[in-house]
Write an enzyme that holds these catalytic residues in place. Structure first.
Site, PDB file in Angstrom:
ATOM      1  N   LYS A 114       0.820  -1.216   0.000  1.00 11.28           N
ATOM      2  CA  LYS A 114       0.000   0.000   0.000  1.00 11.28           C
ATOM      3  C   LYS A 114       0.852   1.263   0.000  1.00 11.28           C
ATOM      4  O   LYS A 114       0.457   2.272  -0.582  1.00 11.28           O
ATOM      5  CB  LYS A 114      -0.967   0.004   1.185  1.00 11.28           C
ATOM      6  CG  LYS A 114      -2.079  -1.015   1.009  1.00 11.28           C
ATOM      7  CD  LYS A 114      -3.303  -0.699   1.834  1.00 11.28           C
ATOM      8  CE  LYS A 114      -4.437  -1.627   1.438  1.00 11.28           C
ATOM      9  NZ  LYS A 114      -5.589  -1.560   2.305  1.00 11.28           N
ATOM     10  N   LYS A 198      -4.723  -8.884  -6.438  1.00 11.93           N
ATOM     11  CA  LYS A 198      -5.950  -9.057  -5.659  1.00 11.93           C
ATOM     12  C   LYS A 198      -7.040  -8.099  -6.150  1.00 11.93           C
ATOM     13  O   LYS A 198      -6.736  -6.945  -6.488  1.00 11.93           O
ATOM     14  CB  LYS A 198      -5.583  -8.727  -4.206  1.00 11.93           C
ATOM     15  CG  LYS A 198      -6.663  -8.892  -3.185  1.00 11.93           C
ATOM     16  CD  LYS A 198      -6.122  -8.551  -1.800  1.00 11.93           C
ATOM     17  CE  LYS A 198      -6.356  -7.101  -1.467  1.00 11.93           C
ATOM     18  NZ  LYS A 198      -6.809  -6.820  -0.112  1.00 11.93           N
ATOM     19  N   LYS A 201     -10.562  -2.526  -3.675  1.00  7.85           N
ATOM     20  CA  LYS A 201     -11.385  -1.309  -3.787  1.00  7.85           C
ATOM     21  C   LYS A 201     -10.593  -0.160  -4.355  1.00  7.85           C
ATOM     22  O   LYS A 201     -11.128   0.714  -5.025  1.00  7.85           O
ATOM     23  CB  LYS A 201     -11.834  -0.849  -2.398  1.00  7.85           C
ATOM     24  CG  LYS A 201     -12.659  -1.804  -1.630  1.00  7.85           C
ATOM     25  CD  LYS A 201     -12.917  -1.183  -0.255  1.00  7.85           C
ATOM     26  CE  LYS A 201     -13.343  -2.223   0.732  1.00  7.85           C
ATOM     27  NZ  LYS A 201     -12.588  -2.188   1.980  1.00  7.85           N
TER      28      LYS A 201
HETATM   29  N1  AQP Z   1      -9.714  -9.852  -3.237  1.00  8.31           N
HETATM   30  C1  AQP Z   1     -10.108 -10.366  -2.094  1.00  8.31           C
HETATM   31  N2  AQP Z   1     -10.349 -11.710  -1.985  1.00  8.31           N
HETATM   32  C2  AQP Z   1     -10.761 -12.252  -0.820  1.00  8.31           C
HETATM   33  N3  AQP Z   1     -10.977 -11.524   0.308  1.00  8.31           N
HETATM   34  C3  AQP Z   1     -10.748 -10.194   0.249  1.00  8.31           C
HETATM   35  N4  AQP Z   1     -10.859  -9.210   1.159  1.00  8.31           N
HETATM   36  C4  AQP Z   1     -10.515  -8.028   0.586  1.00  8.31           C
HETATM   37  N5  AQP Z   1     -10.168  -8.216  -0.692  1.00  8.31           N
HETATM   38  C5  AQP Z   1     -10.312  -9.546  -0.936  1.00  8.31           C
HETATM   39  C6  AQP Z   1     -11.309  -9.425   2.523  1.00  8.31           C
HETATM   40  O1  AQP Z   1     -12.377  -8.539   2.783  1.00  8.31           O
HETATM   41  C7  AQP Z   1     -12.358  -8.178   4.177  1.00  8.31           C
HETATM   42  C8  AQP Z   1     -12.519  -6.702   4.292  1.00  8.31           C
HETATM   43  O2  AQP Z   1     -11.422  -6.056   3.662  1.00  8.31           O
HETATM   44  P1  AQP Z   1     -11.117  -4.568   4.041  1.00  8.31           P
HETATM   45  O3  AQP Z   1     -12.249  -3.715   3.662  1.00  8.31           O
HETATM   46  O4  AQP Z   1     -10.758  -4.474   5.441  1.00  8.31           O
HETATM   47  O5  AQP Z   1      -9.902  -4.103   3.243  1.00  8.31           O
HETATM   48  P2  AQP Z   1      -8.891  -4.693   2.275  1.00  8.31           P
HETATM   49  O6  AQP Z   1      -8.470  -6.078   2.565  1.00  8.31           O
HETATM   50  O7  AQP Z   1      -7.807  -3.721   2.255  1.00  8.31           O
HETATM   51  O8  AQP Z   1      -9.776  -4.665   0.962  1.00  8.31           O
HETATM   52  P3  AQP Z   1      -9.400  -4.093  -0.398  1.00  8.31           P
HETATM   53  O9  AQP Z   1     -10.561  -4.171  -1.284  1.00  8.31           O
HETATM   54  O10 AQP Z   1      -8.162  -4.691  -0.891  1.00  8.31           O
HETATM   55  O11 AQP Z   1      -9.175  -2.561  -0.104  1.00  8.31           O
HETATM   56  P4  AQP Z   1      -7.979  -1.690  -0.519  1.00  8.31           P
HETATM   57  O12 AQP Z   1      -8.042  -1.557  -1.991  1.00  8.31           O
HETATM   58  O13 AQP Z   1      -8.247  -0.401   0.194  1.00  8.31           O
HETATM   59  O14 AQP Z   1      -6.742  -2.378  -0.070  1.00  8.31           O
HETATM   60  C9  AQP Z   1     -11.051  -8.695   4.745  1.00  8.31           C
HETATM   61  O15 AQP Z   1     -11.300  -9.863   5.511  1.00  8.31           O
HETATM   62  C10 AQP Z   1     -10.237  -9.036   3.536  1.00  8.31           C
HETATM   63  O16 AQP Z   1      -9.366 -10.113   3.791  1.00  8.31           O
END
Ligand code: AQP
Length: 333
Positions: A114, A198, A201
């Site tokens: 990140k 992955k 968002k």
């Molecule tokens: N691609 C993914 N596959 C499976 N699980 C996922 N999670 C996120 N992306 C995937 C799971 O969703 C839960 C909530 O995630 P989060 O909102 O806390 O943030 P994150 O993991 O940082 O999600 P993003 O979409 O990847 O956000 P950004 O882009 O901001 O980094 C968690 O249990 C996560 O494992």
């Protein structure tokens, strides 16, 4: 045996299929089991580790709650609240930040990904994010934490923090080292544009993900354009070696239809990719579109969502404030 479940989702908008299949779907199953006590948190303190527009953040908090409800989490069975409303989270994060070691945090791959190349400009919050996550979990004596595969390393850190705190202060089993609950298969949903990344968002291209609020036309269009390869549909699992996009799309299909990868491969073996994509699109539309409709409907009643959050915060605070009080006693405050 009773399981105490804690998990969180960041209110950073664009909740997507990865969040749903990797985490929220699992939350719903856990919520439905009588033996579990579940706490689901909208982790807004985590969200501000990168810049957020205050108005959007407020909307995204409500949207995350609406997604929980639309997916089937029952606020009468599980506690739903937002992190910033229970001050023990910030407090415990500071205290546990004095237990966690720099060397441990330096190994966290999510920070590296990140922060990117310009680490110097990343917030201190982004760096210490896993300590706050540990505080969230440990305040509720959570025994199990349902997360996507990407959060495995943070959970290991949480366990290390719990063990070091217990050893340092000679309070055996005071902080409970939790077990991750990561789905055995399809625990990491990948981008539709690049099977090695992955689904996320924060990815700029909206074509890379299926958002839970996407309309039918958007789903159709995104799957049509999803990256594949020139090879035919596989006829056995080993045919998926070095084919991350095909593996990902079949994984999404399997997860949505609750089938094994092997069964999905058999279903489409010998067919064209376009036939598979048509069926996948139909399944996505059937499963995701009703969610989008329900989320929209729930968001029309902001008072209802705010009441769930304030009731949830009260219940969460009762648990967390008792734990932080004990932490104060243990460390000599
Ligand atoms: N691609 C993914 N596959 C499976 N699980 C996922 N999670 C996120 N992306 C995937 C799971 O969703 C839960 C909530 O995630 P989060 O909102 O806390 O943030 P994150 O993991 O940082 O999600 P993003 O979409 O990847 O956000 P950004 O882009 O901001 O980094 C968690 O249990 C996560 O494992």
């Amino acid at each position: 045996m009773e399981k105490k479940i804690f998990s969180g989702v960041q209110p950073t908008g664009n909740l997507h299929l990865g969040n749903y299949l990797g985490a929220i779907k699992n939350f719903v199953q856990l919520n439905n089991s009588k033996e579990n006590k579940c706490v689901f948190c909208v982790v807004d303190l985590h969200a501000i580790t990168v810049n957020q527009d205050p108005k959007e953040l407020r909307n995204n908090i409500r949207e995350t709650v609406a997604t929980f409800l639309a997916s089937g989490i029952d606020p009468n069975k599980s506690i739903i609240f937002n992190q910033s409303q229970v001050s023990a989270h910030s407090e415990a994060a500071w205290i546990l930040g004095c237990t966690a070691r720099m060397g441990w945090l330096n190994r966290m791959t999510q920070f590296k990904e990140k922060a990117g190349k310009d680490k110097e400009k990343a917030s201190i919050g982004l760096y210490s994010y896993p300590v706050l996550m540990a505080a969230d979990i440990l305040l509720y004596d959570a025994t199990h934490v349902p997360v996507g595969d990407d959060q495995k390393q943070h959970l290991e850190l949480c366990r290390d923090i719990a063990q070091k705190f217990n050893n340092d202060f000679k309070v055996e089993n005071f902080l409970i080292a939790p077990e991750p609950l990561i789905q055995k298969e399809f625990s990491r949903i990948m981008s539709l544009k690049d099977g090695s990344k992955k689904m996320s968002k924060s990815e700029i291209s909206d074509q890379s993900r299926i958002n839970l609020r996407d309309e039918k036309d958007q789903i159709v269009n995104k799957i049509k354009k999803a990256k594949t390869d020139p090879l035919p549909m596989p006829s056995e699992i080993k045919d998926l070696d070095n084919r991350p996009e095909a593996r990902n799309l079949l994984g999404i299909y399997s997860s949505l239809t609750e089938a094994s990868l092997e069964k999905s491969i058999n279903e489409f073996s010998g067919k064209n990719f376009s036939d598979f994509k048509n069926t996948l699109t139909q399944v996505l539309v059937d499963k995701i579109s009703p969610l989008a409709v329900e989320i929209k409907k729930l968001l029309n009643d902001k008072n209802y969502i705010d009441k769930i959050l304030s009731d949830g915060a009260q219940k969460a605070d009762e648990i967390a404030s008792k734990k932080i009080k004990k932490i104060h006693e243990i460390i000599g405050f």
